[in-house]
Design a protein around this motif. Structure first.
Motif, PDB file in Angstrom:
ATOM      1  N   HIS A 138       0.830  -1.208   0.000  1.00  0.00           N
ATOM      2  CA  HIS A 138       0.000   0.000   0.000  1.00  0.00           C
ATOM      3  C   HIS A 138       0.864   1.258   0.000  1.00  0.00           C
ATOM      4  N   MET A 139       2.006   1.206   0.698  1.00  0.00           N
ATOM      5  CA  MET A 139       2.937   2.323   0.656  1.00  0.00           C
ATOM      6  C   MET A 139       3.422   2.566  -0.769  1.00  0.00           C
ATOM      7  N   HIS A 140       3.737   1.482  -1.476  1.00  0.00           N
ATOM      8  CA  HIS A 140       4.231   1.643  -2.844  1.00  0.00           C
ATOM      9  C   HIS A 140       3.115   2.007  -3.820  1.00  0.00           C
ATOM     10  N   LEU A 141       1.894   1.578  -3.541  1.00  0.00           N
ATOM     11  CA  LEU A 141       0.767   2.052  -4.346  1.00  0.00           C
ATOM     12  C   LEU A 141       0.549   3.548  -4.130  1.00  0.00           C
ATOM     13  N   LEU A 142       0.677   4.015  -2.894  1.00  0.00           N
ATOM     14  CA  LEU A 142       0.603   5.451  -2.631  1.00  0.00           C
ATOM     15  C   LEU A 142       1.654   6.189  -3.449  1.00  0.00           C
ATOM     16  N   GLU A 143       2.878   5.670  -3.458  1.00  0.00           N
ATOM     17  CA  GLU A 143       3.956   6.271  -4.244  1.00  0.00           C
ATOM     18  C   GLU A 143       3.596   6.310  -5.731  1.00  0.00           C
ATOM     19  N   ALA A 144       3.009   5.221  -6.234  1.00  0.00           N
ATOM     20  CA  ALA A 144       2.641   5.156  -7.646  1.00  0.00           C
ATOM     21  C   ALA A 144       1.501   6.125  -7.967  1.00  0.00           C
ATOM     22  N   PHE A 145       0.504   6.207  -7.083  1.00  0.00           N
ATOM     23  CA  PHE A 145      -0.623   7.121  -7.312  1.00  0.00           C
ATOM     24  C   PHE A 145      -0.130   8.570  -7.349  1.00  0.00           C
ATOM     25  N   LEU A 146       0.788   8.907  -6.448  1.00  0.00           N
ATOM     26  CA  LEU A 146       1.333  10.266  -6.441  1.00  0.00           C
ATOM     27  C   LEU A 146       2.125  10.540  -7.721  1.00  0.00           C
ATOM     28  N   ALA A 147       2.812   9.522  -8.215  1.00  0.00           N
ATOM     29  CA  ALA A 147       3.559   9.694  -9.466  1.00  0.00           C
ATOM     30  C   ALA A 147       2.618   9.931 -10.640  1.00  0.00           C
ATOM     31  N   TRP A 148       1.502   9.215 -10.673  1.00  0.00           N
ATOM     32  CA  TRP A 148       0.539   9.420 -11.756  1.00  0.00           C
ATOM     33  C   TRP A 148      -0.149  10.782 -11.639  1.00  0.00           C
ATOM     34  N   HIS A 149      -0.358  11.262 -10.422  1.00  0.00           N
ATOM     35  CA  HIS A 149      -0.898  12.616 -10.262  1.00  0.00           C
ATOM     36  C   HIS A 149       0.085  13.642 -10.809  1.00  0.00           C
ATOM     37  N   ARG A 150       1.368  13.418 -10.514  1.00  0.00           N
ATOM     38  CA  ARG A 150       2.392  14.314 -11.049  1.00  0.00           C
ATOM     39  C   ARG A 150       2.468  14.224 -12.567  1.00  0.00           C
TER      40      ARG A 150
ATOM     41  N   ALA B 161      -8.024  12.450  -9.908  1.00  0.00           N
ATOM     42  CA  ALA B 161      -8.481  11.083  -9.644  1.00  0.00           C
ATOM     43  C   ALA B 161      -7.380  10.268  -8.980  1.00  0.00           C
ATOM     44  N   TYR B 162      -6.135  10.526  -9.348  1.00  0.00           N
ATOM     45  CA  TYR B 162      -5.028   9.781  -8.746  1.00  0.00           C
ATOM     46  C   TYR B 162      -4.780  10.237  -7.311  1.00  0.00           C
ATOM     47  N   LEU B 163      -5.056  11.507  -7.033  1.00  0.00           N
ATOM     48  CA  LEU B 163      -4.936  11.999  -5.663  1.00  0.00           C
ATOM     49  C   LEU B 163      -6.040  11.394  -4.787  1.00  0.00           C
ATOM     50  N   ARG B 164      -7.216  11.180  -5.378  1.00  0.00           N
ATOM     51  CA  ARG B 164      -8.299  10.512  -4.631  1.00  0.00           C
ATOM     52  C   ARG B 164      -7.910   9.062  -4.328  1.00  0.00           C
ATOM     53  N   ARG B 165      -7.264   8.404  -5.280  1.00  0.00           N
ATOM     54  CA  ARG B 165      -6.767   7.048  -5.011  1.00  0.00           C
ATOM     55  C   ARG B 165      -5.775   7.081  -3.842  1.00  0.00           C
ATOM     56  N   ALA B 166      -4.878   8.039  -3.883  1.00  0.00           N
ATOM     57  CA  ALA B 166      -3.885   8.151  -2.813  1.00  0.00           C
ATOM     58  C   ALA B 166      -4.544   8.400  -1.466  1.00  0.00           C
TER      59      ALA B 166
ATOM     60  N   PHE C 130       2.184  13.967  -0.024  1.00  0.00           N
ATOM     61  CA  PHE C 130       0.730  14.000  -0.129  1.00  0.00           C
ATOM     62  C   PHE C 130       0.155  15.228   0.573  1.00  0.00           C
ATOM     63  N   ALA C 131       0.695  15.582   1.729  1.00  0.00           N
ATOM     64  CA  ALA C 131       0.197  16.744   2.471  1.00  0.00           C
ATOM     65  C   ALA C 131       0.326  18.020   1.643  1.00  0.00           C
ATOM     66  N   ALA C 132       1.433  18.152   0.923  1.00  0.00           N
ATOM     67  CA  ALA C 132       1.647  19.342   0.103  1.00  0.00           C
ATOM     68  C   ALA C 132       0.644  19.432  -1.034  1.00  0.00           C
ATOM     69  N   ARG C 133       0.253  18.281  -1.579  1.00  0.00           N
ATOM     70  CA  ARG C 133      -0.672  18.281  -2.715  1.00  0.00           C
ATOM     71  C   ARG C 133      -2.129  18.370  -2.275  1.00  0.00           C
ATOM     72  N   SER C 134      -2.441  17.821  -1.112  1.00  0.00           N
ATOM     73  CA  SER C 134      -3.838  17.697  -0.691  1.00  0.00           C
ATOM     74  C   SER C 134      -4.293  18.766   0.297  1.00  0.00           C
ATOM     75  N   GLY C 135      -3.339  19.422   0.943  1.00  0.00           N
ATOM     76  CA  GLY C 135      -3.684  20.367   1.985  1.00  0.00           C
ATOM     77  C   GLY C 135      -3.941  19.738   3.343  1.00  0.00           C
ATOM     78  N   GLN C 136      -3.761  18.412   3.456  1.00  0.00           N
ATOM     79  CA  GLN C 136      -3.943  17.733   4.746  1.00  0.00           C
ATOM     80  C   GLN C 136      -2.667  17.886   5.573  1.00  0.00           C
ATOM     81  N   THR C 137      -2.460  19.106   6.073  1.00  0.00           N
ATOM     82  CA  THR C 137      -1.177  19.432   6.695  1.00  0.00           C
ATOM     83  C   THR C 137      -0.945  18.707   8.014  1.00  0.00           C
ATOM     84  N   ASP C 138      -1.990  18.131   8.608  1.00  0.00           N
ATOM     85  CA  ASP C 138      -1.766  17.374   9.845  1.00  0.00           C
ATOM     86  C   ASP C 138      -0.887  16.152   9.593  1.00  0.00           C
TER      87      ASP C 138
END
Length: 244
Positions: free
Chosen positions: A104-116, A122-127, A180-188
């Motif tokens: 799941h960590m590596h899927l998060l990495e992949a989703f962020l790469a596709w968003h970039r 949609a890829y950020l929603r997956r992340a 992810f925090a930088a892209r989503s605004g979820q700064t916590d």
């Protein structure tokens, strides 16, 4: 800045994978033999995360088929590896065995790469769904650690595996949470990243060498005392991410 034949090398790798490594359902086999024949046909979540990461970078590099192959891989992921209860992804397409945080960590990495690569939210929603799993199951607020092995209900498995944590993965998650925090605004999530980093530094380092252990318990007892190269690389990457 390298001026070598990157396009040709990328195309060679993808041609080899796509020509021999696809399954009938649109996924990817686990391993190939040197001659290109299939050594292990299992469709594994970790492997698919790595394929997606590679295809995202190939798309950013201008490979003409990377986007199509990525879309086909996402379709396979949704159809055959997604947990029907919407709690992450199965280890393999047969749905058996333990659940792990690492794919799941590596899927998060992949989703962020596709968003970039595409800019599509949609890829950020997956992340964000992986982030939900991190918040609800992976992260332990009491010890500031992240578990590796879980049962089908995302409870830590019994025995040593249930208390097994990897400092290298703490560092790796920290970098991804900052991203992810930088892209989503979820700064916590920056706070979670600092907690993972702090616990890895406090409990996950060999004091004689300053290098990260392979694994420690949630209480900081060494479980794998080998210091491999990749956790040290992740420690540097996390320090850079946290330092801004």
């Amino acid at each position: 800045g390298w001026d070598g034949p990157a396009d040709r090398l990328i195309a060679h790798g993808i041609d080899f994978m796509a020509g021999r490594g696809r399954t009938e359902r649109g996924g990817w086999v686990r391993t190939l033999n040197v001659d290109g024949s299939v050594a292990d046909p299992v469709e594994d979540a970790y492997d698919h995360s790595c394929v997606l990461l590679a295809l995202a970078h190939a798309h950013m590099s201008g490979h003409p088929d990377a986007l199509r192959l990525g879309e086909e891989t996402f379709a396979f992921l949704d159809a055959h590896l997604e947990d029907s209860r919407m709690t992450g992804f199965l280890e393999t397409s047969n749905g058996e065995g333990e659940r792990r945080s690492n794919p799941h960590m590596h899927l998060l990495e992949a989703f962020l790469a596709w968003h970039r690569a595409t800019g599509e939210r949609a890829y950020l929603r997956r992340a964000s769904r992986i982030i939900d799993l991190f918040r609800s199951h992976f992260f332990d607020a009491e010890s500031w650690t992240l578990g590796e092995y879980f049962d089908d209900d995302w409870k830590p498995v019994a025995g040593e595996k249930g208390i097994w944590t990897e400092p290298g993965h703490h560092f790796e998650w920290a970098s991804l949470l900052i991203d992810f925090a930088a892209r989503s605004g979820q700064t916590d999530l920056n706070g979670f990243a600092r907690k993972l980093y702090a616990s890895a530094v406090a409990n996950g380092l060999n004091r004689a060498t300053g290098l990260s252990y392979g694994a420690v318990s949630r209480q900081g007892l060494p479980l794998d005392t080998v210091s491999r190269s990749w956790p040290q690389a992740e420690a540097v990457k996390a320090a850079i991410a946290l330092d801004g």
